[in-house]
Design an enzyme around this catalytic site. Structure first.
Site, short mmCIF file in Angstrom:
data_model
loop_
_atom_site.label_atom_id
_atom_site.label_comp_id
_atom_site.label_asym_id
_atom_site.label_seq_id
_atom_site.Cartn_x
_atom_site.Cartn_y
_atom_site.Cartn_z
N TRP A 210 -2.71 -2.78 -1.72
CA TRP A 210 -2.39 -4.20 -1.88
C TRP A 210 -3.28 -4.90 -0.87
O TRP A 210 -3.07 -4.78 0.34
CB TRP A 210 -0.91 -4.45 -1.59
CG TRP A 210 -0.46 -5.85 -1.87
CD1 TRP A 210 -0.03 -6.35 -3.06
CD2 TRP A 210 -0.40 -6.94 -0.93
NE1 TRP A 210 0.28 -7.68 -2.93
CE2 TRP A 210 0.08 -8.08 -1.63
CE3 TRP A 210 -0.71 -7.09 0.42
CZ2 TRP A 210 0.26 -9.32 -1.03
CZ3 TRP A 210 -0.52 -8.32 1.02
CH2 TRP A 210 -0.04 -9.42 0.31
N LYS B 172 6.01 -4.22 -3.91
CA LYS B 172 7.44 -4.02 -3.75
C LYS B 172 7.89 -4.19 -2.30
O LYS B 172 8.91 -4.77 -2.02
CB LYS B 172 7.81 -2.63 -4.25
CG LYS B 172 9.29 -2.32 -4.21
CD LYS B 172 9.99 -3.00 -5.34
CE LYS B 172 11.48 -2.75 -5.35
NZ LYS B 172 12.16 -3.76 -6.16
N LYS C 270 12.87 -15.05 -10.22
CA LYS C 270 12.55 -14.00 -11.19
C LYS C 270 11.52 -14.50 -12.20
O LYS C 270 10.59 -13.80 -12.56
CB LYS C 270 13.80 -13.55 -11.94
CG LYS C 270 14.72 -12.65 -11.15
CD LYS C 270 14.15 -11.25 -11.02
CE LYS C 270 14.71 -10.49 -9.85
NZ LYS C 270 14.25 -10.90 -8.53
N ASN D 12 -2.19 1.63 5.74
CA ASN D 12 -1.28 0.59 5.27
C ASN D 12 -0.98 -0.31 6.47
O ASN D 12 -0.62 0.19 7.53
CB ASN D 12 0.01 1.24 4.77
CG ASN D 12 1.09 0.23 4.42
OD1 ASN D 12 0.79 -0.93 4.15
ND2 ASN D 12 2.33 0.67 4.43
N GLY D 13 -1.16 -1.62 6.32
CA GLY D 13 -0.88 -2.53 7.43
C GLY D 13 -2.07 -3.41 7.72
O GLY D 13 -2.97 -3.55 6.89
N ARG E 250 3.93 -0.11 -4.84
CA ARG E 250 3.69 -0.66 -3.50
C ARG E 250 2.39 -1.46 -3.41
O ARG E 250 2.13 -2.14 -2.42
CB ARG E 250 3.64 0.47 -2.47
CG ARG E 250 4.90 1.27 -2.38
CD ARG E 250 4.78 2.32 -1.32
NE ARG E 250 4.67 1.70 -0.01
CZ ARG E 250 5.69 1.39 0.76
NH1 ARG E 250 6.92 1.63 0.34
NH2 ARG E 250 5.51 0.84 1.93
N GLU F 235 17.74 -17.50 -7.56
CA GLU F 235 17.30 -16.15 -7.95
C GLU F 235 16.72 -16.17 -9.36
O GLU F 235 15.71 -15.53 -9.64
CB GLU F 235 18.49 -15.19 -7.83
CG GLU F 235 18.25 -13.76 -8.29
CD GLU F 235 17.15 -13.03 -7.54
OE1 GLU F 235 16.64 -13.55 -6.53
OE2 GLU F 235 16.77 -11.94 -7.99
N CYS G 149 0.84 -1.18 0.00
CA CYS G 149 0.00 0.00 0.00
C CYS G 149 0.88 1.24 0.00
O CYS G 149 1.89 1.31 0.70
CB CYS G 149 -0.95 0.07 1.19
SG CYS G 149 -2.06 -1.31 1.32
N GLU H 63 8.00 -14.84 -10.51
CA GLU H 63 7.28 -13.60 -10.19
C GLU H 63 6.93 -12.78 -11.41
O GLU H 63 5.93 -12.07 -11.42
CB GLU H 63 8.02 -12.77 -9.13
CG GLU H 63 9.23 -12.03 -9.58
CD GLU H 63 9.85 -11.18 -8.47
OE1 GLU H 63 9.12 -10.61 -7.64
OE2 GLU H 63 11.09 -11.07 -8.45
#
Ligand code: AGP
Length: 617
Positions: free
Chosen positions: A75, A612, A490, A101-102, A27, A486, A2, A493
């Site tokens: 989000w 993010k 990638k 946010n949270g 975000r 990694e 968020c 996602e």
């Protein structure tokens, strides 16, 4: 998770808020909304989906606002990402709006209490309780003192939250509070800003104020007042942001991720900049941990999530090799639940580009409670994890907007190498000339990264040709194993594909059964000049999968002819020392995943379901 914006000042608040949200969309991008004051009323608009939907709605139904404004990009946690659950949430009189946010953990009990008192809820969110609670508290105070009402509400909330509110009772005021979620103030001339991240206001001011844990801020055009939850004024830390608005622009690239991949040589150079004194000694100024403290370290535990965790896995190889200190690496979300053994002689290294990942933050707090010393490796200045750690090393990669970590990963690696070498220096585990030699090799890495970037066009073509693959496997050994992890992350996602990484030696213990005709298998090959035995073993592994029909995509050092006969595609990278190879071998993986995702028509900056900065546990 968020993004939040607040503004008070002479500019049209709606424009400032919406443009700020555009910078924070990374975000969260499930829905977006704004509330602006105007003509003694509160005007709100909110829409499911990306910010573009909100912009369209605002174009169709223009909102007139001349007072304070707040905005949110979401989000989703509680409640589906639809128009109703989008923020802001308002009280029943539509005189007060809140963005959040949270997660408010005790929201169910609070909702029951508020409903019994007659409040009508319209959404499924936890946030709406904050709007009704705030309204109730404000009324109790005769509609005066929104900040006092906010303090009273915060004392009742459990969980993690940044709350930002504005009320028609005071048109020139925005009030915000934070606990365990990010919030930063931007100080302008006759105007002030609030946001989850400085990127939201960097076009207006580079002067920022950090807000601490459990603090409430009253924002007016000409003042910023910060108190604790009991109303006592607190001292704040002000800082100048060392990058400007242009750093947060796409700069002609279609996606931030493409730009951020290309920025990697500069980013790595900036991480390394100014770390060596005139007499050739490493000096990590921001570190705050004394050489004496570092000399007493008996064990290192690295905690991190996702890509940062992969950086930690690579760091372990370097730290143990250079410093001979036992080093564990653990996923932050698991760390505190297994009762880890920590004491004052344990150095915990918390790696987090955002400095806000809740899993890592909670692990940091736990470690400090157990009296371990914590060193943070972070990219975002003034974020929570470095603030709560004993020391910090900033990576100075500049803002990373694409959800997939690219330049922050490479710079985390560079920072980890610096920490390893610094430990070796203060503990005298290596001769000065040996440390100098590695520092010299590190200094060449920006050029090596540049060279890889100049040669990745065939990787793009390869990725496009594999857009229809169902699965891709990744193999590596030694530091190449975390690089394989990694590469698989990638691909998952960005391309929403099944991708899995294995330590190549593990293959024969089960995963080799997955190999079938045409299955793409990416293999990271260590330098033949480093650990020769590793190299030979992985060449055998390549042959094993190829013999079973795999299509082999081999990433190997230039001049390593021994792998050519077994490579369906050979991707050459510059020859660098074994431990530093991840800095170059990761890049083809990033390009591969990005290009494959683009070929599938995916948005690589905002992949589905992700955000993010993950500020919930
Ligand atoms: C990386 O591409 C991911 N977006 C994700 O795994 C990320 O690295 C992880 O969430 C940790 O974030 P942090 O570094 O900000 O703590």
């Amino acid at each position: 998770m968020c993004g939040i914006v607040g503004y008070v000042g002479p500019q049209p608040a709606l424009d400032v808020v919406v443009n700020g949200l555009a910078r924070l969309e990374y975000r969260g991008y499930d829905s977006a909304g704004v509330a602006v004051q105007g003509g003694g009323a509160l005007h709100t608009e909110k829409r499911a989906g990306k910010l573009a939907n909100l912009r369209q709605a605002l174009e169709n139904h223009p909102v007139e606002g001349d007072g304070a404004g707040i905005g949110h990009t979401r989000w989703a946690t509680h409640g589906a990402p639809n128009d109703v659950n989008a923020h802001p949430h308002v009280d029943n009189d539509h005189r007060l709006a809140v963005v959040h946010n949270g997660i408010i953990e005790n929201f169910a009990a609070l909702r029951e209490e508020l409903e019994e008192a007659g409040c009508k809820f319209v959404s499924e969110t936890d946030t709406e309780v904050a709007a009704h609670l705030l309204s109730t508290e404000l009324k109790r105070r005769g509609d005066r003192d929104l900040a006092a009402a906010m303090r009273a509400v915060c004392r009742r909330l459990e969980g993690a939250f940044t709350l930002v509110a504005t009320s028609v009772e005071d048109p020139g005021l925005v009030v915000a509070a934070r606990r365990n979620s990010p919030l930063v103030v931007g100080r302008g001339e006759g105007e002030n800003f609030l946001a989850s991240d400085v990127a939201a206001f960097i076009a207006h001011t580079r002067e920022a104020v950090e807000l601490g844990q459990d603090q409430v801020v009253e924002l007016r055009a000409d003042s910023v007042a910060v108190t604790d939850y009991d109303g006592a004024p607190v001292d704040v830390n002000e800082y100048h942001v060392d990058w400007d608005a242009s750093a947060a622009e796409k700069d002609g690239y279609e996606y931030f991720m493409l730009k951020e991949i290309v920025e990697q040589p500069r980013a790595v150079a900036d991480t390394l900049l100014g770390r060596v004194t005139a007499d050739g000694r490493l000096a990590l100024d921001e570190m705050r941990l004394t050489p004496q403290q570092l000399r007493t370290v008996e064990k290192i535990v690295i905690i991190a999530c996702g890509t940062s965790y992969h950086a930690g896995l690579i760091a372990k190889y370097a730290i143990e090799h250079w410093c001979r200190i036992p080093c564990e690496v653990e996923v932050a979300s698991e760390f505190r639940y297994r009762d880890p053994i920590l004491d004052q002689q344990t150095l915990v290294i918390a790696i987090s580009q955002s400095g806000e990942s809740m899993d890592t933050l909670m692990a940091v707090r736990y470690a400090r409670e157990q009296r371990a010393r914590v060193l943070a490796i972070c990219n975002v200045n003034g974020s929570t994890i470095p603030r709560e750690s004993d020391g910090v090393l900033y990576t100075h990669a500049g803002p990373e907007v694409g959800v997939a970590a690219t330049k922050t990963f490479l710079t985390q690696l560079a920072a980890c190498y610096l920490v390893g070498l610094y430990l070796a220096q203060v503990r005298r585990m290596k001769f000065d000339d040996e440390i100098d030699a590695v520092i010299g090799q590190l200094a060449t890495m920006p050029d090596q990264v540049e060279r890889v970037l100049e040669t990745v066009e065939p990787v793009r073509e390869l990725a496009r040709s594999l857009a229809d693959a169902r699965t891709v496997l990744f193999l590596g050994r030694h530091v190449g194993y975390p690089v394989a992890l990694e590469g698989a992350l990638k691909l998952k996602e960005l391309a929403y594909m099944h991708a899995e990484a294995f330590a190549a030696g593990e293959l024969k213990h089960g995963p080799i059964a997955l190999i079938e005709e045409g299955l793409p298998v990416v293999v990271v090959v260590p330098s033949p000049k480093g650990r020769g035995v590793l190299h030979d073993k992985i060449v055998s592994n390549i042959q094993e999968v190829r013999a079973r029909g795999a299509r082999t995509i081999v990433i190997a050092e230039e001049g390593d002819e021994s792998v050519r006969p077994y490579s369906d595609t050979l991707i050459e990278i510059p020859a660098v020392p074994t431990l530093l190879q991840p800095i170059v071998s990761t890049i083809p993986m990033q390009v591969f995943a990005c290009e494959l995702a683009l070929a599938k028509g995916n948005d690589v900056d905002q992949p589905r379901n992700l955000a993010k900065s993950v500020t919930v546990e």
